[in-house]
Structure formats: structure tokens, C-alpha cells
Design an enzyme around this catalytic site. Structure first.
Site, PDB file in Angstrom:
ATOM      1  N   LYS A 184     -13.605   2.402 -81.422  1.00 48.48           N
ATOM      2  CA  LYS A 184     -14.087   2.283 -80.046  1.00 48.48           C
ATOM      3  C   LYS A 184     -15.572   2.600 -79.975  1.00 48.48           C
ATOM      4  O   LYS A 184     -16.066   3.469 -80.682  1.00 48.48           O
ATOM      5  CB  LYS A 184     -13.306   3.294 -79.188  1.00 48.48           C
ATOM      6  N   LYS A 217     -16.966  11.999 -80.941  1.00 52.44           N
ATOM      7  CA  LYS A 217     -16.700  12.066 -79.494  1.00 52.44           C
ATOM      8  C   LYS A 217     -15.225  11.809 -79.204  1.00 52.44           C
ATOM      9  O   LYS A 217     -14.577  12.549 -78.473  1.00 52.44           O
ATOM     10  CB  LYS A 217     -17.570  11.002 -78.814  1.00 52.44           C
ATOM     11  N   LYS A 221     -19.758   1.036 -82.923  1.00 48.64           N
ATOM     12  CA  LYS A 221     -20.816   0.759 -81.948  1.00 48.64           C
ATOM     13  C   LYS A 221     -21.416  -0.599 -82.252  1.00 48.64           C
ATOM     14  O   LYS A 221     -21.432  -1.029 -83.411  1.00 48.64           O
ATOM     15  CB  LYS A 221     -21.925   1.815 -82.047  1.00 48.64           C
ATOM     16  N   THR A 263     -19.050   8.201 -66.879  1.00 54.25           N
ATOM     17  CA  THR A 263     -19.878   9.048 -67.743  1.00 54.25           C
ATOM     18  C   THR A 263     -20.628  10.083 -66.902  1.00 54.25           C
ATOM     19  O   THR A 263     -20.698  11.262 -67.260  1.00 54.25           O
ATOM     20  CB  THR A 263     -20.842   8.192 -68.589  1.00 54.25           C
ATOM     21  N   ASN A 281     -27.184   3.970 -65.204  1.00 50.52           N
ATOM     22  CA  ASN A 281     -25.815   4.233 -64.751  1.00 50.52           C
ATOM     23  C   ASN A 281     -25.424   5.710 -64.907  1.00 50.52           C
ATOM     24  O   ASN A 281     -24.888   6.326 -63.986  1.00 50.52           O
ATOM     25  CB  ASN A 281     -24.840   3.328 -65.509  1.00 50.52           C
ATOM     26  N   SER A 310     -12.389   4.814 -70.500  1.00 49.83           N
ATOM     27  CA  SER A 310     -12.108   3.588 -71.258  1.00 49.83           C
ATOM     28  C   SER A 310     -10.704   3.652 -71.864  1.00 49.83           C
ATOM     29  O   SER A 310      -9.987   2.657 -71.910  1.00 49.83           O
ATOM     30  CB  SER A 310     -13.104   3.429 -72.404  1.00 49.83           C
TER      31      SER A 310
END
Ligand code: GLU
Length: 476
Positions: free
Chosen positions: A71, A95, A107, A195, A234, A364
Site C-alpha cells: 500500500k 507506517k 509508493k 490525514t 490537503n 484507506s
């Protein structure tokens, strides 16, 4: 400017990893297996735009597949390069382990400035990039699930999911190939702000731990704390908005690309954001005094510094001037390993990125589960919950009437108590629970071991230990 000899982002992550494993009992082979990045796929592809072929370079890096799918977001920025994508993929591994989302780390990035292109051009480019990744299973609900990151959002995720579905018409779980989608394309309520919400929940939890507050020499609650935020994208926007409107923080500094605004009395985050959308920068915004050298505002007096933009913004060149006693890393990697060491020596408390910005991947995860279960959270329970609460209210009111007690329930209480939890409430509750539990695992280790000097080291240890357990159970 960073000093010469400042490690690269990837090296910074490795140095922080090495500090943690130096006090862990891992076999050298396993340590190396966890540290290295498994693979990085580089793609160069051409798209015909404005009568000419333009070539783009993109990456998808897989750091660890101890759990699958892997992810991590896809970033669109001109600064994207292999070193950065690999560092970010490694952070995703740690994470996910820290917040117990059952994923490995990955990523992606595309080297592009999205502002240079029209919307329909961005769609062509994004779809073409997605095509390259889908055909190699680097986008796949069971193997590799991207999400938004810097320069991408719901719009790009909607194009990606559509591209995947066109190429996999019979995959019933196709919607789960990417997260951060708009609600009407299989997204989940509360993902956009997740986030920023996570940053707020992390700070609230920090302020529930008096010993941790003492380490930063902070007292009281979030109410009235002076906050400087770097980056009103964001993450920074939502974090600053929630902290000011719901927790009483004063946003005394806002740093953007073209400079910064300062105002000791605090600013309206919404007003600055509106100004920014309209004018493309913060200069001239009446909310605060404009400072052309925005980076200097990182060094201003405040209680909490929130770097929410790029990596490496706090480095050996400016770390010595940072006055904030508490830094929460809303961005990935905003503090270099060199600066981290300098700040540690000075006693600055740092809430590390792998924890602080984990709200995005946590929600997510909820979105991915929602897509695989093909039903919205709360759809089955909500009305039933309301009906059960109604029984209690009716009974209380009946008792009051029968016994002539004259009780009346306040309308506010009744409304709140009667309302069953919908998807947004459940997402927030799951996020809050996740952020609290992860904080507690970090704080406990930090406070109980004399060889664990700071929260970052503690977070790495918790995460690496979980990844190691997972590899060991596979027989490695
Ligand atoms: N790009 C975000 C991050 O760095 C979110 C990743 C995700 O949701 O998979 O954590």
C-alpha cells in the site's frame, strides 16, 4: 538550503532504521531483509499532447511484501525520483505496521508538474501511467493498492479505478484496486480529510499523556496553543482547520510556496485557503503579515510546528534555529536524519511521520475493506441502533409520566443519543481508536526503556518488531 553532506531522503530513513535496530535483537540477515527495498519499477511512456509526443517518467516501488497487498500513494511532482519513492515506500511499510493495517509498503511517483497541463491532458497521462502499472500487477486489489499523495487526489484515483476496470472487466473486486476515490466511484466518507484528522487525533492523544507533555515542557490542553503550519495542501489545511475550529489552537503562522503569513492573534485557516485558491499564493492576504522568506517562519516562536509539505525542510542548516518545543511531522520525512539528531540533543519532542500522518492509510484500509465487502459501513445497523435507543427514551419518558416526575430529556441529548452511527461516524471512531492505540504503543516503549531516547526511535522499534514477526512466521 541543506548542508553539503546531508544524507539523501532514502539514507535518512535508513539511518533512522539503523538507530532503532541497534537496540533490537534481530538477526543480521533479517535486519537487512527488512531494510532493503524489494523492487522499483521505472517506466517511461509517451503521450501525444498538443500535436507532439511527450515522454514521462514514473516509478512504483515495493519496499516490503511481508503482507499483501502492498500500500502507498502515488505522487505527482517534479521532485519525484527513485531515491524519494524508495524512501517513501519504506516509510509506508513501517507506517502500516505501526497502525496495524494489514499491508506491506509501496509508493509511486510521476515526474510531472500537474499545473502545466489541462484537465483532459492530465487524464490521458494518468490513465497511461495506470495502464503501465496495471498490466504488471503494480495496481491490483490483492497485490498493490495505490492512493493519493502530493499532487494527486480523488480525481486521479477515479481515473485509475476506471482504467483498471476497463482492463479487468470481470474482477468483482476491481473497486479495491485503489483508495482515496470519490464517494460515487467506491470511495468512503472521511477519506479526503483523514490525514489531517489523524494529525489532530495524534495531538489530542499527546495532550492526554502528562509525562510526554513534560518532555516538551508543554502544559494544559490544545486550547490556546500557538501553531505554525507549513503547507496548506490537503493535509496541512485539514489539520490546521480542525485544530483551530475544534480544539481552540491559534494558527499563528502559515507557510506556503510564495512566502508566509504571520499573526500572533491567530488566523482563519478557511480565509487563507480561500485566498490561496483564488490568488495562487498567500501574498496580500489580510489574515496576517506577509513574509517573503517563508522558510524563516519555521524558526518563529510557537508551541507546535506542523511541517505538512515536502521532505527535508528541517535540515542541518536550520535545525539549530527551530524554537518549537513540539514538532508533529504531518508530511513524510520533513526532518532529515542530521536535523533529527540536532533537535534531539536540544530536547525538542518530535511526533514522527510514520505515526503522525498515518490517518490517510488507516482510512484507506477502511475503504479497501468496504470495497471488498461491497457494502457501506453502517448500512445494516444504523436504523436498528436508532430503534433500540428509541426504546430506552420511550421507557424513560413513560417512567417520568407514570410517576409524575416531570423529567424532560434535553432535545440536544435526545437527538445525539438517538442518531445511529453512519459511515462517517464509524470512520472517525475507527481512526481515533487506531491513532490512540498506536500512540500508546509508542509512548509506552519510549517511557519504559532508557535506551529508547525519542518517539521516532520507539515508533520504528514497534513497527520493525511487527514486520520481523511477520517474516519469522513465514519461516524467514
Ligand atoms: N499517501 C498517503 C501516505 O503517505 C496515503 C497512503 C494510502 O492511503 O495508501 O500515507
Amino acid at each position: 538550503m541543506a548542508f553539503d553532506g546531508e544524507p539523501s531522503f532514502r539514507q535518512s530513513v535508513d539511518l533512522m532504521f539503523n538507530r532503532a535496530v541497534s537496540v533490537m535483537d534481530l538477526s543480521p540477515g533479517l535486519e537487512e531483509k527488512i531494510r532493503v527495498c524489494n523492487s522499483t519499477y521505472t517506466v517511461r511512456f509517451g503521450v501525444r499532447l498538443r500535436g507532439a509526443i511527450h515522454t514521462f517518467t514514473g516509478y512504483r516501488s515495493v519496499h516490503s511484501e511481508h503482507m499483501e497487498p502492498v500500500k502507498g500513494g502515488i505522487r505527482f511532482a517534479t521532485s519525484v525520483n527513485q531515491d524519494e519513492v524508495e524512501a517513501l515506500a519504506a516509510l509506508m511499510t513501517y507506517k502500516c505496521a505501526l497502525v496495524e493495517t494489514p499491508f506491506g509498503g509501496s509508493k509511486g511517483g510521476l515526474c510531472i508538474d500537474p499545473r502545466d497541463y489541462e484537465e483532459h491532458e492530465m487524464e490521458l497521462i494518468t490513465r497511461r501511467f495506470a495502464y503501465e502499472l496495471v498490466k504488471r500487477d503494480l495496481i491490483n486489489p490483492a497485490q498493490n493498492v495505490p492512493a493519493p499523495d502530493m499532487g494527486t487526489g480523488e480525481r486521479e484515483m477515479a481515473w485509475i479505478v476506471d482504467q483498471y476496470k476497463r482492463m479487468n472487466t470481470t474482477d468483482i473486486n476491481g473497486a479495491a484496486c485503489v483508495t482515496g476515490k470519490p464517494l460515487n466511484a467506491g470511495g468512503i466518507a472521511g477519506r479526503v480529510e483523514a490525514t489531517g484528522r489523524g494529525v489532530q487525533y495524534a495531538l489530542r492523544e499527546f495532550f492526554r499523556h502528562p509525562k510526554d507533555m513534560e518532555a516538551a515542557k508543554l502544559k494544559g490542553t490544545l486550547d490556546g496553543k500557538r501553531v505554525i503550519v507549513q503547507g496548506l495542501g490537503n493535509v496541512g489545511y485539514h489539520a490546521a482547520l480542525f485544530l483551530s475550529s475544534e480544539d481552540g489552537c491559534n494558527i499563528t503562522g502559515i507557510i506556503e510556496r510564495d512566502g508566509a503569513l504571520v499573526n500572533p492573534k491567530g488566523m482563519s485557516v478557511q480565509a487563507v485557503r480561500d485566498w490561496l485558491s483564488e490568488h495562487g499564493g498567500v501574498e496580500g492576504c489580510p489574515e496576517g503579515t506577509y513574509v517573503a522568506d517563508g522558510a524563516k517562519v519555521l524558526e518563529e516562536e510557537c508551541d507546535i510546528l506542523v511541517p505538512a509539505a515536502l521532505e527535508g525542510v528541517i535540515n542541518r542548516a536550520n535545525a539549530g534555529n527551530i524554537k518549537a518545543p513540539l514538532i508533529i511531522e504531518a508530511a513524510n520525512g520533513p526532518i532529515t536524519a542530521g536535523a533529527d539528531e540536532m533537535l534531539r540533543v536540544r530536547g525538542t519532542v518530535i511526533i514522527p511521520d510514520m505515526y503522525a500522518n498515518a490517518g490517510g492509510v488507516t482510512v484507506s484500509y477502511f475503504e479497501w475493506v468496504k470495497n471488498l465487502s461491497h457494502i457501506r459501513f453502517g448500512r445494516m445497523q444504523r436504523r436498528q441502533e436508532e430503534a433500540r435507543h428509541q426504546i430506552l427514551i420511550d421507557e424513560l419518558e413513560r417512567l417520568s409520566a407514570d410517576k409524575g416526575l416531570g423529567w424532560t430529556l434535553s432535545p440536544g441529548f435526545k437527538d445525539q443519543y438517538l442518531r445511529g452511527a453512519g459511515e462517517l461516524e464509524l470512520v472517525r471512531s475507527g481512526l481515533d481508536d487506531t491513532m490512540r492505540a498506536a500512540y500508546q504503543s509508542i509512548s509506552e516503549l519510549w517511557k519504559s526503556r532508557s535506551d529508547v531516547s525519542d518517539m521516532r526511535m520507539a515508533a520504528y522499534i514497534v513497527a520493525i518488531d511487527r514486520v520481523a514477526k511477520s517474516y519469522r512466521s513465514k519461516g524467514l
